[in-house]
Design an enzyme around this catalytic site. Structure first.
Site, PDB file in Angstrom:
ATOM      1  N   ASP B 106       0.846  -1.188   0.000  1.00 56.86           N
ATOM      2  CA  ASP B 106       0.000   0.000   0.000  1.00 56.86           C
ATOM      3  C   ASP B 106       0.883   1.241   0.000  1.00 56.86           C
ATOM      4  O   ASP B 106       1.816   1.347   0.807  1.00 56.86           O
ATOM      5  CB  ASP B 106      -0.907  -0.009   1.232  1.00 56.86           C
ATOM      6  CG  ASP B 106      -2.075   0.956   1.068  1.00 56.86           C
ATOM      7  OD1 ASP B 106      -2.497   1.185  -0.075  1.00 56.86           O
ATOM      8  OD2 ASP B 106      -2.551   1.476   2.089  1.00 56.86           O
ATOM      9  N   HIS B 113      -3.294  13.995   1.244  1.00 54.81           N
ATOM     10  CA  HIS B 113      -3.514  13.018   2.316  1.00 54.81           C
ATOM     11  C   HIS B 113      -2.302  12.942   3.249  1.00 54.81           C
ATOM     12  O   HIS B 113      -2.446  12.986   4.479  1.00 54.81           O
ATOM     13  CB  HIS B 113      -3.797  11.634   1.722  1.00 54.81           C
ATOM     14  CG  HIS B 113      -3.830  10.539   2.739  1.00 54.81           C
ATOM     15  ND1 HIS B 113      -4.831  10.406   3.672  1.00 54.81           N
ATOM     16  CD2 HIS B 113      -2.966   9.511   2.985  1.00 54.81           C
ATOM     17  CE1 HIS B 113      -4.595   9.357   4.442  1.00 54.81           C
ATOM     18  NE2 HIS B 113      -3.469   8.782   4.049  1.00 54.81           N
ATOM     19  N   GLU B 180     -10.135   4.166   3.794  1.00 53.49           N
ATOM     20  CA  GLU B 180      -9.253   4.922   2.913  1.00 53.49           C
ATOM     21  C   GLU B 180      -9.708   4.615   1.488  1.00 53.49           C
ATOM     22  O   GLU B 180      -9.674   3.455   1.059  1.00 53.49           O
ATOM     23  CB  GLU B 180      -7.775   4.559   3.129  1.00 53.49           C
ATOM     24  CG  GLU B 180      -7.276   4.925   4.523  1.00 53.49           C
ATOM     25  CD  GLU B 180      -5.762   5.068   4.650  1.00 53.49           C
ATOM     26  OE1 GLU B 180      -5.031   4.421   3.868  1.00 53.49           O
ATOM     27  OE2 GLU B 180      -5.321   5.840   5.523  1.00 53.49           O
ATOM     28  N   GLU B 182      -9.106   4.352  -2.186  1.00 56.44           N
ATOM     29  CA  GLU B 182      -7.903   4.202  -2.993  1.00 56.44           C
ATOM     30  C   GLU B 182      -8.248   3.521  -4.314  1.00 56.44           C
ATOM     31  O   GLU B 182      -9.296   2.917  -4.464  1.00 56.44           O
ATOM     32  CB  GLU B 182      -6.868   3.312  -2.271  1.00 56.44           C
ATOM     33  CG  GLU B 182      -6.554   3.732  -0.845  1.00 56.44           C
ATOM     34  CD  GLU B 182      -5.365   2.986  -0.256  1.00 56.44           C
ATOM     35  OE1 GLU B 182      -4.683   2.244  -0.987  1.00 56.44           O
ATOM     36  OE2 GLU B 182      -5.128   3.152   0.959  1.00 56.44           O
ATOM     37  N   ASP B 214      -9.016   0.587   2.047  1.00 58.84           N
ATOM     38  CA  ASP B 214      -8.027   0.175   3.039  1.00 58.84           C
ATOM     39  C   ASP B 214      -8.543   0.563   4.419  1.00 58.84           C
ATOM     40  O   ASP B 214      -8.210   1.603   4.965  1.00 58.84           O
ATOM     41  CB  ASP B 214      -6.710   0.902   2.714  1.00 58.84           C
ATOM     42  CG  ASP B 214      -5.649   0.704   3.776  1.00 58.84           C
ATOM     43  OD1 ASP B 214      -5.656  -0.346   4.434  1.00 58.84           O
ATOM     44  OD2 ASP B 214      -4.812   1.616   3.938  1.00 58.84           O
ATOM     45  N   ARG B 218      -7.720   3.808  13.337  1.00 54.97           N
ATOM     46  CA  ARG B 218      -6.765   4.899  13.587  1.00 54.97           C
ATOM     47  C   ARG B 218      -6.178   4.872  14.981  1.00 54.97           C
ATOM     48  O   ARG B 218      -5.029   5.285  15.192  1.00 54.97           O
ATOM     49  CB  ARG B 218      -7.446   6.249  13.360  1.00 54.97           C
ATOM     50  CG  ARG B 218      -7.993   6.445  11.970  1.00 54.97           C
ATOM     51  CD  ARG B 218      -6.906   6.380  10.933  1.00 54.97           C
ATOM     52  NE  ARG B 218      -7.443   6.612   9.583  1.00 54.97           N
ATOM     53  CZ  ARG B 218      -6.729   6.452   8.469  1.00 54.97           C
ATOM     54  NH1 ARG B 218      -5.472   6.054   8.531  1.00 54.97           N
ATOM     55  NH2 ARG B 218      -7.283   6.676   7.294  1.00 54.97           N
ATOM     56  N   GLN B 221      -3.583   2.075  14.991  1.00 52.75           N
ATOM     57  CA  GLN B 221      -2.464   2.510  14.152  1.00 52.75           C
ATOM     58  C   GLN B 221      -1.586   3.555  14.854  1.00 52.75           C
ATOM     59  O   GLN B 221      -0.349   3.456  14.808  1.00 52.75           O
ATOM     60  CB  GLN B 221      -3.033   3.097  12.854  1.00 52.75           C
ATOM     61  CG  GLN B 221      -1.992   3.554  11.846  1.00 52.75           C
ATOM     62  CD  GLN B 221      -2.625   4.284  10.643  1.00 52.75           C
ATOM     63  OE1 GLN B 221      -3.842   4.359  10.507  1.00 52.75           O
ATOM     64  NE2 GLN B 221      -1.775   4.810   9.778  1.00 52.75           N
ATOM     65  N   LYS B 234      -4.308  -1.997  10.179  1.00 53.32           N
ATOM     66  CA  LYS B 234      -4.686  -2.164   8.778  1.00 53.32           C
ATOM     67  C   LYS B 234      -4.937  -3.626   8.405  1.00 53.32           C
ATOM     68  O   LYS B 234      -5.696  -3.899   7.467  1.00 53.32           O
ATOM     69  CB  LYS B 234      -3.539  -1.670   7.879  1.00 53.32           C
ATOM     70  CG  LYS B 234      -3.098  -0.239   8.127  1.00 53.32           C
ATOM     71  CD  LYS B 234      -3.941   0.726   7.338  1.00 53.32           C
ATOM     72  CE  LYS B 234      -3.311   2.104   7.304  1.00 53.32           C
ATOM     73  NZ  LYS B 234      -4.020   2.994   6.366  1.00 53.32           N
ATOM     74  N   THR B 238      -8.958  -5.504   3.881  1.00 55.80           N
ATOM     75  CA  THR B 238      -8.869  -4.581   2.746  1.00 55.80           C
ATOM     76  C   THR B 238      -9.883  -5.072   1.729  1.00 55.80           C
ATOM     77  O   THR B 238      -9.857  -6.253   1.366  1.00 55.80           O
ATOM     78  CB  THR B 238      -7.449  -4.638   2.131  1.00 55.80           C
ATOM     79  OG1 THR B 238      -6.486  -4.365   3.145  1.00 55.80           O
ATOM     80  CG2 THR B 238      -7.297  -3.634   0.986  1.00 55.80           C
ATOM     81  N   GLU B 339      -9.532  12.609   7.897  1.00 59.51           N
ATOM     82  CA  GLU B 339      -9.275  13.924   7.313  1.00 59.51           C
ATOM     83  C   GLU B 339     -10.565  14.733   7.192  1.00 59.51           C
ATOM     84  O   GLU B 339     -10.584  15.936   7.456  1.00 59.51           O
ATOM     85  CB  GLU B 339      -8.684  13.773   5.908  1.00 59.51           C
ATOM     86  CG  GLU B 339      -7.305  13.159   5.842  1.00 59.51           C
ATOM     87  CD  GLU B 339      -6.928  12.836   4.404  1.00 59.51           C
ATOM     88  OE1 GLU B 339      -7.022  11.648   4.034  1.00 59.51           O
ATOM     89  OE2 GLU B 339      -6.574  13.755   3.663  1.00 59.51           O
TER      90      GLU B 339
END
Lengths: 391, 391
Positions: B106, B113, B180, B182, B214, B218, B221, B234, B238, B339
């Site tokens: 990844d 970002h 996420e 992607e 993904d 948080r 992480q 993570k 996925t 975000e």
């Protein structure tokens, strides 16, 4: 028919019986077990097609009861006569990668190693260990497709590096190519997504162990690793030893881990001891330069597997996880050359020449032994490779 | 025999022709191509057993000339009548994971970002981007075994977290579960260990693209990720969309990347444009909350693959690499909820309710479209999943 004679001091006695994948001239890779200086062809000797396969995966997936049963059958087999065509001298066989690697995770479980690397990579920090280090076994995923068998040459990787005095990064062959002496653990029976493996169920899931060399390009790693961890500094190659020592052969090696303070969270606790009293030795161009003691590892492999799955991540047959570099408290117990030479500042003399990091043509072999249940020692064999120049 | 009628505004016209793996009631998964609101069974329609397999891997490994040839044959096929038993309505089929995932990497290729996450995770740093960010596409390896198809529910992961006011880490279900948005790129033809893939050879190796979510815990992480990068935050899941849009269908989407300053090292340069004009939309409980523009991505997928292999790491059929979260400069273009809600400090209203991170029962769908060669648009479909509570 042949009776296999095992030398008295053999590291491959009947208390070991490691599995590997071998071939002889003109034949396909298949599963064998090492007995003394011989390899027994298990498909031929036991008449079971699961051993005619080119990896251990199908056998490993059959589970612990079957591992126990097959071990008993092999023990009975080698006590008697074996058909001649099922026995090969170890010097007549070629060894292959023993497993199809599913996910590969590398940990960082030695307190001495993590402290040494913290001092070298982050000298500005007062505490060389990160705040999370004693709370969880820190690990990251590595590249499965570049796990190779012992004997495969390693091409020096190219990549970006940026020294403290470089204005911009430069590209070229790594100038700080290093080893990491580790043990690797192999998952035989996985767990589905959404479930976890507790530390006390380790033996139901872990099939066995190998020696692992996590080749590391320190200059590439140092520049790339923030904030998402190592990538190209590690992904070019990881070598493992060809013989998988079953967990069943490591009963006499089981010890407590060092005291874990603070006490880990409950999901990392168990009643079973999974510290392991394994002694490694690293040979650089034929000279032993360091003897890392696995017994000093802070986190046990049972804790590593429990941590890997506690979030519900699946585990699979063929998953491989490395312990991280094994370093003891003494200088001659450090399992990476960056620690042994303190970032290159303190060269070591190797076979009459000064060395800091690996030069083209250098050869590294890592071997390991552990106590066996019969009072002697058992061997993991070795993982060996030579460095070839970058193109 | 059936002639497939394609609605005028279909995102799955003859300029798209994405591949997937489908089954109908009581049948085995096999390869199909989507045409309008139908799925054409390729093994049945073309009489080629490579399409009777449960993954695209064997077909992808056949290489670009074959991809071009099969695309031409499908184009001819759908222009005429097709045997009835080779055509299924899209609502009658179940879609499966389209590939056997080899290595999964990844990346972190959006400047917006990476800057936003730098501000949120490392507020003490004056520059939100790390010094390496504009010199190399930062990436890390993820867990291949937990890549799942769209539609598979995601169980909220458990793990350690330690808030700024916690004295010690606590264990429990993640309280900051995020997405996420992607794009994922799939390697069809690999490269052996010791070789590299230059950016201009991207089209020979990359088979196609999917949408990728993904999932990210948080809180887990933030506590675990130093110094070796994300792991359990993570690795639990996925998700990817079921239809693999061939690179051959993306010719009209190819654009320049944003200006790369400083100029990347030569191994990251090429003459081919591999920026991609793909528009994404993220639906949270049925409401579109953000529209990330892939066109803004700093690093191209061709640069990502070149970087992955420049150290000699092998690439394999089935390798999957994610772009990293796609975030544009505007708030309503941010591809992760951390975000969008600025670390939870600025909740958004979703279908009448306030949200920061994901709650149990929430459903997320990410869709994407791109310009097609016939002047309209082509679709990637969607990747959708629902959050289930931790056990």
């Amino acid at each position: 028919m042949t009776a296999i004679s095992i030398p008295d001091d053999s590291l491959f006695g009947v208390d070991n019986l490691p599995y590997g994948v071998f071939s002889t001239a003109g034949t396909d890779p298949r599963i064998g077990v090492r007995v003394g200086d011989h390899v027994v062809d298990l498909a031929a000797a036991l008449g079971d097609d699961v051993f005619a396969q080119p990896t251990l995966n199908a056998f490993m997936a059959q589970g612990r009861d079957r591992w126990i049963d097959v071990r008993a059958r092999i023990t009975a087999l080698v006590a008697g006569d074996i058909a001649d065509d099922a026995v090969h001298a170890v010097e007549d066989v070629t060894m292959h990668l023993p497993i199809a690697v599913a996910d590969y995770v590398d940990f960082y479980a030695s307190e001495n190693h993590a402290s040494n690397l913290g001092r070298l990579f982050r000298p500005q920090n007062p505490d060389p260990l990160m705040p999370n280090w004693k709370h969880l076994p820190v690990g990251y995923h590595g590249r499965s497709s570049t796990v190779v068998a012992s004997g495969v040459d390693i091409v020096r990787p190219r990549g970006q590096r940026k020294g403290p005095n470089d204005e911009a990064p430069v590209f070229g062959p790594s100038v700080r190519l290093d080893i990491e002496a580790e043990m690797g653990f192999i998952v035989g029976v996985g767990s589905p997504m959404g479930s976890s493996i507790t530390p006390d169920r380790f033996a139901e899931h872990c099939f066995g162990a190998v020696i692992l060399n996590d080749w590391s390009a320190r200059d590439i790693q140092a520049w790339e690793y923030v904030p998402l961890g190592p990538n190209l500094g590690k992904s070019f190659a990881t070598s493992i030893s060809p013989w998988v020592v079953p967990l069943l052969a490591l009963e006499a090696a089981r010890i407590d881990t060092p005291v874990q303070d603070p006490t880990p969270l409950p999901y990392l606790q168990g009643d079973e001891k999974w510290g392991l009293d394994i002694d490694l030795a690293v040979e650089w161009n034929g000279e032993i330069v360091t003897r890392p003691p696995y017994a000093q590892m802070y986190w046990s492999p049972a804790q590593m597997l429990a941590h890997t799955t506690v979030n519900g991540a699946a585990a699979s047959t063929g998953d491989l996880f490395g312990s991280g570099t094994i370093s003891g408290p003494e200088k001659n117990q450090r399992g990476a050359f960056i620690e042994l030479t303190w970032g290159g500042a303190e060269p070591v003399t190797v076979a009459g020449e000064e060395r800091t990091f690996l030069q083209d043509g250098d050869e590294v072999s890592i071997s390991a032994t552990a106590p066996g249940v019969n009072g002697g020692r058992i061997g993991f064999g070795e993982v060996r490779a030579r460095i070839l120049p970058a193109d």
